[in-house]
Design a protein around this motif. Structure first.
Motif: not given
Length: 138
Positions: A7-12, A32-33
């Motif tokens: 998972k990419a929280e920075d991209i989210m 959206v993930i």
């Protein structure tokens, strides 16, 4: 070795900022993930948008969902502005109905992405001149 996913929280967070700034109100962020992949054998792909189709929604008893995947090896080497272009491109694949379908590249064109990107940086108040892409990004 295979592809690794995380998972990419920075991209989210960046997707959230872009969709809110551009008023992409049809993009339900709770559906959206953002995923970062490493180890892809793809030679030109920078990102992908995956949709949970209607048949999968019915079978799993769930609502539509979208995964925006960035290919880390190439994405991390790009400028922030080019990364933003890629993220805008992937968000543009999500249709207004947010139903599990997908907008194809006859709609999600370089020209349309560049228009939205230029509008985005204007809304963000960036005063520096941002060069329009003259080479193929997607």
């Amino acid at each position: 070795m295979g592809i690794k996913y995380e998972k990419a929280e920075d991209i989210m967070q960046r997707l959230s900022d872009i969709s809110q700034t551009l008023q992409m109100n049809h993009v339900r962020l709770d559906g959206v993930i953002a995923i970062r992949s490493r180890g892809s054998g793809s030679s030109r792909t920078l990102g992908r948008c995956h949709a949970l189709s209607k048949i999968w929604q019915l079978a799993l008893g769930t609502e539509a969902a979208y995964i925006i995947e960035i290919i880390n090896e190439r994405f991390e080497k790009m400028t922030k502005h080019d990364q933003d272009r890629v993220l805008i491109h992937e968000l543009m694949h999500i249709p207004f109905c947010f139903g599990g379908g997908f907008k194809h590249h006859d709609v999600v064109t370089e020209r349309n992405v560049e228009k939205l990107f230029q509008h985005y940086i204007k809304l963000k108040g960036e005063t520096e001149e941002v060069e329009k892409k003259t080479w193929r990004l997607f």
